[in-house]
Design an enzyme around this catalytic site. Structure first.
Site, PDB file in Angstrom:
ATOM      1  N   LYS A 129       0.950  -1.170  -0.232  1.00  0.00           N
ATOM      2  CA  LYS A 129       0.019  -0.088  -0.088  1.00  0.00           C
ATOM      3  C   LYS A 129       0.812   1.302   0.044  1.00  0.00           C
ATOM      4  O   LYS A 129       0.492   2.387  -0.693  1.00  0.00           O
ATOM      5  CB  LYS A 129      -0.775  -0.178   1.417  1.00  0.00           C
ATOM      6  CG  LYS A 129      -1.806  -1.312   1.277  1.00  0.00           C
ATOM      7  CD  LYS A 129      -2.938  -1.080   0.412  1.00  0.00           C
ATOM      8  CE  LYS A 129      -3.988  -2.257   0.486  1.00  0.00           C
ATOM      9  NZ  LYS A 129      -3.565  -3.597   0.573  1.00  0.00           N
ATOM     10  N   LYS A 164      -8.797   1.813   3.639  1.00  0.00           N
ATOM     11  CA  LYS A 164      -8.197   0.563   3.556  1.00  0.00           C
ATOM     12  C   LYS A 164      -7.195   0.321   4.527  1.00  0.00           C
ATOM     13  O   LYS A 164      -6.567   1.396   4.911  1.00  0.00           O
ATOM     14  CB  LYS A 164      -7.651   0.347   2.263  1.00  0.00           C
ATOM     15  CG  LYS A 164      -6.756   1.140   1.720  1.00  0.00           C
ATOM     16  CD  LYS A 164      -6.163   0.524   0.369  1.00  0.00           C
ATOM     17  CE  LYS A 164      -6.727   1.149  -0.893  1.00  0.00           C
ATOM     18  NZ  LYS A 164      -6.061   0.945  -1.842  1.00  0.00           N
ATOM     19  N   ARG A 214      -4.614  -4.373 -13.310  1.00  0.00           N
ATOM     20  CA  ARG A 214      -3.418  -5.073 -12.830  1.00  0.00           C
ATOM     21  C   ARG A 214      -2.514  -5.119 -14.029  1.00  0.00           C
ATOM     22  O   ARG A 214      -2.586  -5.653 -14.854  1.00  0.00           O
ATOM     23  CB  ARG A 214      -3.499  -6.471 -12.324  1.00  0.00           C
ATOM     24  CG  ARG A 214      -2.546  -7.362 -11.937  1.00  0.00           C
ATOM     25  CD  ARG A 214      -1.148  -6.567 -10.920  1.00  0.00           C
ATOM     26  NE  ARG A 214      -1.846  -6.515  -9.736  1.00  0.00           N
ATOM     27  CZ  ARG A 214      -2.218  -7.272  -8.941  1.00  0.00           C
ATOM     28  NH1 ARG A 214      -1.810  -8.625  -9.223  1.00  0.00           N
ATOM     29  NH2 ARG A 214      -2.608  -7.062  -7.714  1.00  0.00           N
ATOM     30  N   ARG A 229      -9.839  -5.450 -13.676  1.00  0.00           N
ATOM     31  CA  ARG A 229     -10.674  -6.310 -12.735  1.00  0.00           C
ATOM     32  C   ARG A 229     -12.147  -5.383 -12.468  1.00  0.00           C
ATOM     33  O   ARG A 229     -11.976  -4.279 -11.790  1.00  0.00           O
ATOM     34  CB  ARG A 229      -9.904  -6.769 -11.431  1.00  0.00           C
ATOM     35  CG  ARG A 229      -8.850  -7.436 -11.771  1.00  0.00           C
ATOM     36  CD  ARG A 229      -7.674  -7.657 -10.851  1.00  0.00           C
ATOM     37  NE  ARG A 229      -7.478  -6.410 -10.448  1.00  0.00           N
ATOM     38  CZ  ARG A 229      -6.433  -5.999  -9.795  1.00  0.00           C
ATOM     39  NH1 ARG A 229      -5.920  -7.059  -8.855  1.00  0.00           N
ATOM     40  NH2 ARG A 229      -5.803  -4.702  -9.504  1.00  0.00           N
ATOM     41  N   ARG A 237     -15.354  -3.152  -5.172  1.00  0.00           N
ATOM     42  CA  ARG A 237     -14.089  -3.623  -5.181  1.00  0.00           C
ATOM     43  C   ARG A 237     -13.814  -4.402  -6.488  1.00  0.00           C
ATOM     44  O   ARG A 237     -14.969  -5.224  -6.786  1.00  0.00           O
ATOM     45  CB  ARG A 237     -13.709  -4.722  -4.026  1.00  0.00           C
ATOM     46  CG  ARG A 237     -13.470  -3.661  -2.676  1.00  0.00           C
ATOM     47  CD  ARG A 237     -13.628  -4.671  -1.449  1.00  0.00           C
ATOM     48  NE  ARG A 237     -14.742  -5.559  -1.257  1.00  0.00           N
ATOM     49  CZ  ARG A 237     -14.877  -6.660  -0.597  1.00  0.00           C
ATOM     50  NH1 ARG A 237     -13.795  -6.744   0.287  1.00  0.00           N
ATOM     51  NH2 ARG A 237     -15.937  -7.444  -0.683  1.00  0.00           N
ATOM     52  N   ASP A 277      -1.333  -1.800  -9.682  1.00  0.00           N
ATOM     53  CA  ASP A 277      -2.718  -1.404  -9.787  1.00  0.00           C
ATOM     54  C   ASP A 277      -3.024   0.198  -9.997  1.00  0.00           C
ATOM     55  O   ASP A 277      -2.771   0.942  -9.491  1.00  0.00           O
ATOM     56  CB  ASP A 277      -3.574  -1.822  -8.363  1.00  0.00           C
ATOM     57  CG  ASP A 277      -3.424  -3.475  -7.994  1.00  0.00           C
ATOM     58  OD1 ASP A 277      -2.866  -3.956  -9.101  1.00  0.00           O
ATOM     59  OD2 ASP A 277      -3.641  -3.725  -6.884  1.00  0.00           O
ATOM     60  N   GLU A 285      -1.766   1.045  -6.045  1.00  0.00           N
ATOM     61  CA  GLU A 285      -0.901  -0.008  -5.174  1.00  0.00           C
ATOM     62  C   GLU A 285       0.266  -0.594  -6.057  1.00  0.00           C
ATOM     63  O   GLU A 285       0.076  -0.394  -7.194  1.00  0.00           O
ATOM     64  CB  GLU A 285      -1.871  -1.200  -4.797  1.00  0.00           C
ATOM     65  CG  GLU A 285      -1.953  -1.462  -3.292  1.00  0.00           C
ATOM     66  CD  GLU A 285      -3.012  -2.468  -2.958  1.00  0.00           C
ATOM     67  OE1 GLU A 285      -2.497  -3.736  -3.008  1.00  0.00           O
ATOM     68  OE2 GLU A 285      -4.116  -1.986  -2.786  1.00  0.00           O
ATOM     69  N   ASN A 287       2.225  -4.134  -5.944  1.00  0.00           N
ATOM     70  CA  ASN A 287       2.038  -5.541  -5.386  1.00  0.00           C
ATOM     71  C   ASN A 287       3.598  -6.135  -5.496  1.00  0.00           C
ATOM     72  O   ASN A 287       4.049  -6.197  -6.840  1.00  0.00           O
ATOM     73  CB  ASN A 287       1.115  -6.378  -5.998  1.00  0.00           C
ATOM     74  CG  ASN A 287      -0.247  -5.918  -5.617  1.00  0.00           C
ATOM     75  OD1 ASN A 287      -0.852  -6.209  -4.649  1.00  0.00           O
ATOM     76  ND2 ASN A 287      -0.938  -4.853  -6.375  1.00  0.00           N
TER      77      ASN A 287
END
Length: 321
Positions: A129, A164, A214, A229, A237, A277, A285, A287
């Site tokens: 994050k 979050k 992504r 997504r 979400r 993201d 984000e 990852n």
């Protein structure tokens, strides 16, 4: 190459969509040997290198019993991690204390000569994050705080916000609060734990309706397709784990700009594979632990993401030797 995958239990893999399985399948196709262990199998004792209780495996064609153990279930003599050509760290979050301790054991293995991807220290240095803070030019209005009043002020300014926790995955613990402020106090109490837990708050991005993209970056190079997504029903979400629908699409110019700015920097730091993201034009984000979506992108576009990853892994092996 002799490859060791540090991952969740093999028996839990959903092979039709699992990215680690896709990596293993491509590695086997290229003639590499496969071993696997869980973080709990890794140990160190004074006078010895870091070792692990590993299973040497081959792949079957069966969708459920997808692997076979070759030789004894666990060899009596524990192999040193440095005896493998590459150790691929693919343990899923949460990034909890045990994950943290595993990175230290893997870093000790590196000091002894092991080659670990992604690099353990860099995993610790880039919480998923918070890693976006380094690139404020790509992110929307964002607040990181423990202070409840800070969050209320941020809501007053931006009206429609997402809250979050810093240690969630798969969309877990994410809340949206609209202009009416409904349940804001209760949500703050739940996430903030009376000031004990840090919360990330971001302005809601309406572009989520087109998907939470992504973008995979391998060896500093973006995969040419991302997986959008898309939230389903009344869900806010887009995460696949939260029921989002994955639709592969070509990268936009903005996607490429973000990936080509961040990717080479993080590759230089030892992150062979990252997942960015992006919602609309905004990075949300980064990852680094076990980015996914290889199979979804490959199935929908024909672009072999696992092949690109193994080529990068082989190139790193060559470079380091």
């Amino acid at each position: 190459m002799k490859l060791l995958f540090v991952a969740d239990p093999l028996e839990t893999f959903k092979t039709y969509k699992d990215t680690t399985f896709a990596m293993m399948r491509e590695a086997a196709r290229r003639g590499h040997s496969l071993s696997a262990c869980e973080p709990k199998d890794i140990r160190w004792q004074r006078g010895e290198p870091v070792t692990a209780s590993v299973r040497n495996i081959s792949l079957t064609e069966h969708p459920v019993d997808w692997f076979a153990v070759t030789g004894p279930a666990y060899s009596e003599e524990l192999p040193a991690l440095k005896s493998f050509d590459a150790v691929v760290m693919r343990k899923d979050p949460p990034f909890d204390s045990e994950y943290f301790y595993t990175t230290h054991l893997l870093e000790q293995a590196e000091r002894e000569g092991a080659k670990v991807f992604n690099k353990p220290r860099t995993l610790r240095d880039h919480p998923e994050k918070l890693a976006i803070l380094e690139w404020p030019q790509f992110i929307g209005p964002t607040l990181v705080t423990r202070d409840a009043q800070d969050i209320k002020d941020f809501h007053a300014e931006h009206q429609d916000i997402i809250l979050k926790p810093l240690d969630g995955m798969g969309g877990m613990g994410i809340f949206r609060v609209k202009a009416d402020g409904l349940n804001l106090g209760s949500i703050i109490e739940t996430l903030n734990q009376d000031g004990a837990q840090t919360v990330m708050v971001q302005k809601f991005l309406p572009a989520i309706a087109q998907g939470d993209k992504r973008i995979l970056v391998i060896g500093g190079e973006p995969v040419p397709y991302c997986l959008a997504r898309i939230p389903q029903g009344g869900e806010v979400r887009g995460n696949l784990a939260a029921g989002g629908k994955g639709v592969a699409q070509a990268l936009t110019e903005r996607d490429r700009e973000i990936a080509q700015t961040i990717g080479p920097v993080l590759a230089q730091r030892g992150l062979l594979l990252i997942g960015l993201d992006v919602i609309g034009d905004s990075l949300t984000e980064i990852n680094v632990t076990s980015p996914t979506c290889f199979q979804e992108i490959t199935d929908q576009t024909g672009f072999d993401v696992a092949e690109m990853f193994l080529q990068a892994l082989e190139a790193e092996h060559e470079r380091l030797h």
